[in-house]
Design a protein around this motif. Structure first.
Motif, PDB file in Angstrom:
ATOM      1  N   TYR A  37       3.597  -9.000 -12.579  1.00  0.00           N
ATOM      2  CA  TYR A  37       3.547  -9.337 -11.062  1.00  0.00           C
ATOM      3  C   TYR A  37       4.900  -8.062 -10.284  1.00  0.00           C
ATOM      4  O   TYR A  37       4.156  -6.716  -9.094  1.00  0.00           O
ATOM      5  CB  TYR A  37       4.582 -10.386 -10.434  1.00  0.00           C
ATOM      6  N   ASN A  38       5.973  -7.437 -11.237  1.00  0.00           N
ATOM      7  CA  ASN A  38       6.745  -6.592 -10.141  1.00  0.00           C
ATOM      8  C   ASN A  38       5.580  -5.004 -10.059  1.00  0.00           C
ATOM      9  O   ASN A  38       5.947  -5.064  -9.291  1.00  0.00           O
ATOM     10  CB  ASN A  38       7.904  -7.240 -11.165  1.00  0.00           C
ATOM     11  N   THR A  39       5.136  -4.834 -11.081  1.00  0.00           N
ATOM     12  CA  THR A  39       4.490  -3.588 -11.411  1.00  0.00           C
ATOM     13  C   THR A  39       3.643  -3.147 -10.934  1.00  0.00           C
ATOM     14  O   THR A  39       3.933  -2.102 -10.232  1.00  0.00           O
ATOM     15  CB  THR A  39       4.490  -3.242 -13.242  1.00  0.00           C
ATOM     16  N   THR A  40       2.267  -4.728 -10.890  1.00  0.00           N
ATOM     17  CA  THR A  40       1.829  -4.309 -10.015  1.00  0.00           C
ATOM     18  C   THR A  40       1.812  -4.376  -8.860  1.00  0.00           C
ATOM     19  O   THR A  40       1.289  -3.357  -7.500  1.00  0.00           O
ATOM     20  CB  THR A  40       0.523  -5.153 -10.500  1.00  0.00           C
ATOM     21  N   GLY A  41       3.180  -5.675  -8.383  1.00  0.00           N
ATOM     22  CA  GLY A  41       3.185  -5.281  -6.645  1.00  0.00           C
ATOM     23  C   GLY A  41       3.459  -3.666  -6.483  1.00  0.00           C
ATOM     24  O   GLY A  41       2.831  -3.615  -5.523  1.00  0.00           O
ATOM     25  N   ILE A  42       4.964  -3.709  -6.600  1.00  0.00           N
ATOM     26  CA  ILE A  42       5.703  -2.401  -6.602  1.00  0.00           C
ATOM     27  C   ILE A  42       4.561  -1.163  -6.307  1.00  0.00           C
ATOM     28  O   ILE A  42       4.121   0.062  -5.533  1.00  0.00           O
ATOM     29  CB  ILE A  42       6.665  -2.170  -7.313  1.00  0.00           C
ATOM     30  N   GLY A  43       3.351  -0.929  -6.954  1.00  0.00           N
ATOM     31  CA  GLY A  43       2.989  -0.192  -7.926  1.00  0.00           C
ATOM     32  C   GLY A  43       1.780  -0.090  -6.184  1.00  0.00           C
ATOM     33  O   GLY A  43       1.210   1.143  -5.480  1.00  0.00           O
ATOM     34  N   ALA A  44       1.235  -1.242  -6.025  1.00  0.00           N
ATOM     35  CA  ALA A  44       0.382  -1.488  -4.517  1.00  0.00           C
ATOM     36  C   ALA A  44       0.788  -0.670  -3.216  1.00  0.00           C
ATOM     37  O   ALA A  44       0.516   0.178  -2.326  1.00  0.00           O
ATOM     38  CB  ALA A  44       0.063  -2.795  -4.515  1.00  0.00           C
ATOM     39  N   ILE A  45       1.996  -1.087  -3.488  1.00  0.00           N
ATOM     40  CA  ILE A  45       2.238  -1.036  -2.371  1.00  0.00           C
ATOM     41  C   ILE A  45       3.649   0.463  -2.412  1.00  0.00           C
ATOM     42  O   ILE A  45       3.026   1.456  -1.053  1.00  0.00           O
ATOM     43  CB  ILE A  45       3.935  -1.884  -2.014  1.00  0.00           C
ATOM     44  N   THR A  46       3.814   1.187  -2.646  1.00  0.00           N
ATOM     45  CA  THR A  46       4.015   2.864  -3.068  1.00  0.00           C
ATOM     46  C   THR A  46       3.013   3.143  -2.664  1.00  0.00           C
ATOM     47  O   THR A  46       2.755   4.379  -2.072  1.00  0.00           O
ATOM     48  CB  THR A  46       4.833   2.889  -4.714  1.00  0.00           C
ATOM     49  N   LEU A  47       2.226   2.996  -3.566  1.00  0.00           N
ATOM     50  CA  LEU A  47       0.562   4.024  -3.106  1.00  0.00           C
ATOM     51  C   LEU A  47      -0.034   3.274  -2.043  1.00  0.00           C
ATOM     52  O   LEU A  47      -0.206   4.715  -1.582  1.00  0.00           O
ATOM     53  CB  LEU A  47      -0.122   3.588  -4.206  1.00  0.00           C
ATOM     54  N   LEU A  48       0.198   2.611  -1.471  1.00  0.00           N
ATOM     55  CA  LEU A  48      -0.484   2.228   0.004  1.00  0.00           C
ATOM     56  C   LEU A  48       0.697   2.843   1.252  1.00  0.00           C
ATOM     57  O   LEU A  48       0.001   3.938   2.152  1.00  0.00           O
ATOM     58  CB  LEU A  48       0.056   1.003   0.454  1.00  0.00           C
ATOM     59  N   LEU A  49       1.558   2.811   0.628  1.00  0.00           N
ATOM     60  CA  LEU A  49       2.125   3.757   1.600  1.00  0.00           C
ATOM     61  C   LEU A  49       1.997   5.185   1.052  1.00  0.00           C
ATOM     62  O   LEU A  49       2.191   6.043   2.739  1.00  0.00           O
ATOM     63  CB  LEU A  49       4.148   3.872   1.196  1.00  0.00           C
ATOM     64  N   LEU A  50       2.018   5.776  -0.131  1.00  0.00           N
ATOM     65  CA  LEU A  50       1.431   7.203  -0.154  1.00  0.00           C
ATOM     66  C   LEU A  50       0.729   7.808   0.302  1.00  0.00           C
ATOM     67  O   LEU A  50      -0.076   8.313   0.276  1.00  0.00           O
ATOM     68  CB  LEU A  50       1.724   7.435  -2.168  1.00  0.00           C
ATOM     69  N   SER A  51      -0.183   6.512   0.659  1.00  0.00           N
ATOM     70  CA  SER A  51      -1.769   6.696   1.209  1.00  0.00           C
ATOM     71  C   SER A  51      -1.705   6.975   2.631  1.00  0.00           C
ATOM     72  O   SER A  51      -3.134   7.802   3.130  1.00  0.00           O
ATOM     73  CB  SER A  51      -2.726   6.204   0.883  1.00  0.00           C
ATOM     74  N   LEU A  52      -0.326   6.806   3.286  1.00  0.00           N
ATOM     75  CA  LEU A  52      -0.600   7.258   4.713  1.00  0.00           C
ATOM     76  C   LEU A  52       0.292   8.714   4.738  1.00  0.00           C
ATOM     77  O   LEU A  52       0.619   8.790   6.092  1.00  0.00           O
ATOM     78  CB  LEU A  52       0.710   6.632   5.797  1.00  0.00           C
ATOM     79  N   VAL A  53       0.286   8.825   4.093  1.00  0.00           N
ATOM     80  CA  VAL A  53       1.554  10.119   3.778  1.00  0.00           C
ATOM     81  C   VAL A  53       0.603  11.537   4.569  1.00  0.00           C
ATOM     82  O   VAL A  53       0.966  12.061   4.980  1.00  0.00           O
ATOM     83  CB  VAL A  53       2.492  10.298   2.135  1.00  0.00           C
ATOM     84  N   PRO A  54      -0.767  11.451   3.414  1.00  0.00           N
ATOM     85  CA  PRO A  54      -1.355  12.745   3.751  1.00  0.00           C
ATOM     86  C   PRO A  54      -1.513  13.272   5.277  1.00  0.00           C
ATOM     87  O   PRO A  54      -1.640  14.424   5.869  1.00  0.00           O
ATOM     88  CB  PRO A  54      -2.511  12.318   2.673  1.00  0.00           C
ATOM     89  N   SER A  55      -2.394  11.982   5.828  1.00  0.00           N
ATOM     90  CA  SER A  55      -2.081  12.809   7.816  1.00  0.00           C
ATOM     91  C   SER A  55      -0.800  12.868   7.479  1.00  0.00           C
ATOM     92  O   SER A  55      -1.594  13.674   8.674  1.00  0.00           O
ATOM     93  CB  SER A  55      -3.031  11.683   7.889  1.00  0.00           C
TER      94      SER A  55
END
Lengths: 305, 181
Positions: free
Chosen positions: B31-49
């Motif tokens: 749960y932790n690995t996948t949840g932390i992964g999803a949120i971290t990558l979601l935040l990262l996806s906002l970084v390029p713009s």
């Protein structure tokens, strides 16, 4: 018959000798007293284990804990607690009892003797384990303290000492209000299952598991089993336990393990036994229904959760 | 370069697989690995713009990859819930679990990510890209979900909220200054 185990007898003599020396006042001796290595092994009556429970490994039990006085993380307290000094340690007994007093953990062990209790332990978060605790039933202590007729509840408090517990020194940034408080109704406290633990697997408790002395109430969610006890008070009114104070909608006073009553955020019908990738059914009163259900006869356990 | 990104992002999953055997609470660990992964990558996806507006560096070509990786983690997270935690007991899932705000908030966030993943291919994206602004809602719900999942929010929960606020704040600032979002 009360026979003091030999090792304890020797340890106590050693302690007393040093103590007598310390009284005569020599800083060197008090230093020695402070540094006397605690004999970590315990002598106890083994649990015949009629339920044939298989305890979790020491490694699992000592590396996965909730001890917010150190950290909200399950593994961080293991590292953060290793330097915690748990000896000497006295517990205060106050309130509506015959004689208010303080006793050292070693004295309690000598007074009440030790036995093993292999108990299921169920956390409100949905995980569970089986622990071979060592200690004595709380009723022995209560018999000794002689609560008077005003004593309707027993209130437990964890030690408040920011030098031991990092979270307690964080002021308003602490994860929970300190000190941690728990409570039991007098009849719950006197139930033969209710246990004061000082060890497991033949050894003294490790700091992360609530050393040197903690409560274990096997039919209730783990948060009732308060750690590193500082005070035991017999009181007239129901104590406001810490988790109820934080969020009364989610955590009540009774906290009986009940697969039929969900936590507002997660179901309680199943549990994850530590080390297993599959789940198992949660039993009413955590499997101790026969022993404790009568305590709650006529009570609506949805209301008094 | 994209392959390297994917490899790097999937590393925690490999580690989780390796640790599974010895994990004390394996379901929670997943749960932790996948949840932390999803949120971290979601935040990262906002970084390029943000990055393009603030420092002129153009990483927009990685945005879709990061978003899809975030969805992959979220999908695994939901799979842990359905397969391991609920053991495919759909009656309990629908009758009990989905009624709990903490779980349906997470489910809504997942449905948004699912929609975005399905419409991330060129043809559909051209038509539906304007709806991809829903990522902000998904992020807000995911953050709420991660807060709610804990008995007491810790360092990670506060950190991701802080990063999320910075990234969303930058967008508000850009919008007020009439920069293209």
């Amino acid at each position: 018959m009360n026979i003091t185990p030999e090792a304890l007898f020797e340890a106590r003599r050693h302690f007393l000798k040093l103590g007598a020396g310390a009284l005569v006042s020599s800083t060197a001796i008090s230093q020695l007293l402070a540094e006397t290595p605690l004999d970590m092994s315990l002598t106890y009556t083994p649990d015949p284990n009629p339920l044939k429970l298989s305890p979790n490994t020491l490694e699992q039990i000592t590396n996965y804990v909730n001890f917010y006085e150190f950290s909200t993380d399950k593994t961080a307290p293991v590292k953060l607690s290793q330097k915690m000094k748990t000896d000497p340690w006295s517990v205060g007994f106050f309130g509506d009892i015959k004689t208010e007093q303080m006793l050292r953990v070693d004295e309690l062990i000598v007074k009440f003797g030790l036995e093993e209790r292999i108990y299921r332990f169920r956390c409100v978060e949905g995980w569970s384990m089986v622990v071979p605790w060592i200690g004595f039933p709380l009723y022995k202590l209560l018999d000794y303290l002689e609560p008077n007729s005003k004593a309707k509840y027993v209130k437990f408090t964890t030690r408040h000492d920011p030098s031991l517990f990092p979270d307690q020194s964080k002021g308003i940034f602490a994860s929970i209000p300190h000190p941690y408080v728990e409570g039991l109704r007098m009849d719950e406290a006197r139930n033969p299952l209710t246990f004061i633990a000082v060890g497991m697997y033949g050894k003294r408790l490790l700091p992360q598991n609530g050393a040197p002395i903690r409560l274990v109430v096997p039919w209730k969610y783990g948060f009732k089993s308060i750690k590193s006890l500082d005070l035991i008070e017999c009181v007239e009114t129901e104590p406001l336990n810490t988790w109820q104070a934080i969020d009364a909608k989610e955590y009540g006073f009774y906290a009986n393990v009940n697969p039929a009553v969900d936590h507002p955020r997660w179901t309680q019908s199943k549990e994850r036994l530590l080390g297993k990738l599959t789940k198992q059914a949660t039993l009413p009163f955590n499997g101790y229904e026969k022993e404790v259900a009568s305590l709650y006869a006529g009570m609506d356990l949805r209301k008094f959760f | 370069m994209k392959a390297l990104l994917v490899l790097l992002a999937l590393l925690p999953l490999g580690l989780a697989y390796y640790k599974l055997e010895s994990a004390i609470d394996p379901i929670k660990m997943l749960y932790n690995t996948t949840g932390i992964g999803a949120i971290t990558l979601l935040l990262l996806s906002l970084v390029p713009s943000s990055c393009k507006r603030v420092c002129g560096q153009n990483f927009l070509r990685y945005r879709k990859t990061i978003g899809l990786l975030s969805f992959a983690y979220a999908f695994l997270h939901v799979s842990v819930f359905v397969a391991l935690d609920s053991e495919f007991d759909f009656i309990t899932i629908f009758e009990k679990s989905l009624k709990k705000p903490f779980i349906y908030i997470g489910t809504i966030a997942f449905i948004i990510l699912l929609f975005m993943a399905l419409t991330s291919f060129k043809k559909l994206f051209a038509k539906l890209s304007k709806y991809h602004k829903a990522v902000y809602l998904a992020l807000a719900l995911a953050l709420l979900h991660s807060f709610w999942a804990q008995k007491v929010a810790g360092m990670f929960e506060y950190s991701v909220v802080a990063v999320g606020l910075v990234l969303l704040g930058e967008r508000v600032w850009a919008w007020q200054n009439k920069k293209p979002l």
